[in-house]
Design an enzyme around this catalytic site. Sequence first.
Site, short mmCIF file in Angstrom:
data_model
loop_
_atom_site.label_atom_id
_atom_site.label_comp_id
_atom_site.label_asym_id
_atom_site.label_seq_id
_atom_site.Cartn_x
_atom_site.Cartn_y
_atom_site.Cartn_z
N LEU A 1 0.87 -1.16 0.00
CA LEU A 1 0.00 0.00 0.00
C LEU A 1 0.91 1.22 0.00
O LEU A 1 1.95 1.22 0.67
CB LEU A 1 -0.91 0.02 1.24
CG LEU A 1 -2.02 -1.03 1.31
CD1 LEU A 1 -2.79 -0.90 2.62
CD2 LEU A 1 -2.97 -0.92 0.13
N ASP A 2 0.52 2.25 -0.74
CA ASP A 2 1.35 3.45 -0.83
C ASP A 2 1.57 4.08 0.54
O ASP A 2 0.80 3.86 1.48
CB ASP A 2 0.71 4.48 -1.76
CG ASP A 2 0.71 4.04 -3.21
OD1 ASP A 2 1.49 3.13 -3.54
OD2 ASP A 2 -0.08 4.60 -4.00
N TYR A 3 2.59 4.91 0.62
CA TYR A 3 2.97 5.61 1.85
C TYR A 3 1.78 6.35 2.47
O TYR A 3 1.59 6.33 3.68
CB TYR A 3 4.10 6.60 1.52
CG TYR A 3 4.66 7.37 2.69
CD1 TYR A 3 5.49 6.75 3.62
CD2 TYR A 3 4.37 8.72 2.85
CE1 TYR A 3 6.03 7.46 4.68
CE2 TYR A 3 4.90 9.44 3.91
CZ TYR A 3 5.73 8.80 4.82
OH TYR A 3 6.25 9.51 5.88
N THR B 1 -1.47 5.75 1.68
CA THR B 1 -2.68 4.93 1.62
C THR B 1 -2.83 4.15 2.91
O THR B 1 -1.86 3.64 3.46
CB THR B 1 -2.63 3.96 0.42
OG1 THR B 1 -2.55 4.71 -0.79
CG2 THR B 1 -3.86 3.08 0.38
N HIS C 1 0.10 1.77 -7.75
CA HIS C 1 -0.67 3.02 -7.87
C HIS C 1 -1.87 2.89 -8.81
O HIS C 1 -2.34 3.89 -9.36
CB HIS C 1 0.23 4.17 -8.36
CG HIS C 1 1.57 4.24 -7.71
ND1 HIS C 1 1.74 4.41 -6.35
CD2 HIS C 1 2.82 4.13 -8.23
CE1 HIS C 1 3.04 4.43 -6.06
NE2 HIS C 1 3.70 4.25 -7.17
#
Length: 238
Positions: free
Chosen positions: A100-102, A104, A187
Amino acid sequence: MERLQKIIAESGFCSRRKAEEYIKSGLVYVNGEKITELGTKASFGDYIEVDGESITREDKVYYLLNKPRGYVSTVSDELNRKKITDLIDTDKRIYPVGRLDYDTTGLIILTNDGELANILMHPSRGVEKTYVAKLNKAMTPKDQMILKSGVSVDGIKCIPTRVKVRDVDYNKDTCIVEISIVEGRNHIIKNVFLTLGYLVDKLTRVEYGFLKLDNMKSGEYRELSIKEVKKLYEYKNQ
């Protein structure tokens, strides 16, 4: 005798995909011999080193975490940012299943079971992930229809399995969209909306397969039950 990458994954050192990268990079040794061929077989009776560390079989552990904002989904970070593995109280060498993104938040699995991680991350398994996205402007009915039929990102069409506009605030010009997909490109959710001209201000993953975030608070985690782990392994046959 098993394929070397499978043994490394079963040891809990990393996922099978990552083990393959270590092998191809010449960072794996079996009984003192450098191994670079992916088809090489070995056993836990052999002395195996990966990137300077010896590996052994260890008990498997499985955690479900509600990832907070501001943490990276990796076991190491060259920028010395906070890692989600720091949130789990365990002496096992765990790693996240996917990323999961930073910025998110939401549901993510951490384990030392490389075989299960490989099953869940493989594109052919079709594990559905559901996200809730807050967009920077209200989504038009036309764009909702386009999104439901699929949007091309980098030449590859992403067709959501479900799309639901949960709330629209025309005064603030924002909306909340629930979207489910089966693919796992980096992403991908943000890029799908960006293709349609929307920015994602907030993104949370609320479901992963049959697992749900429910009422878990940010930063909280729990162990998966034996029943849940067995059910996750059923994706192997899909």
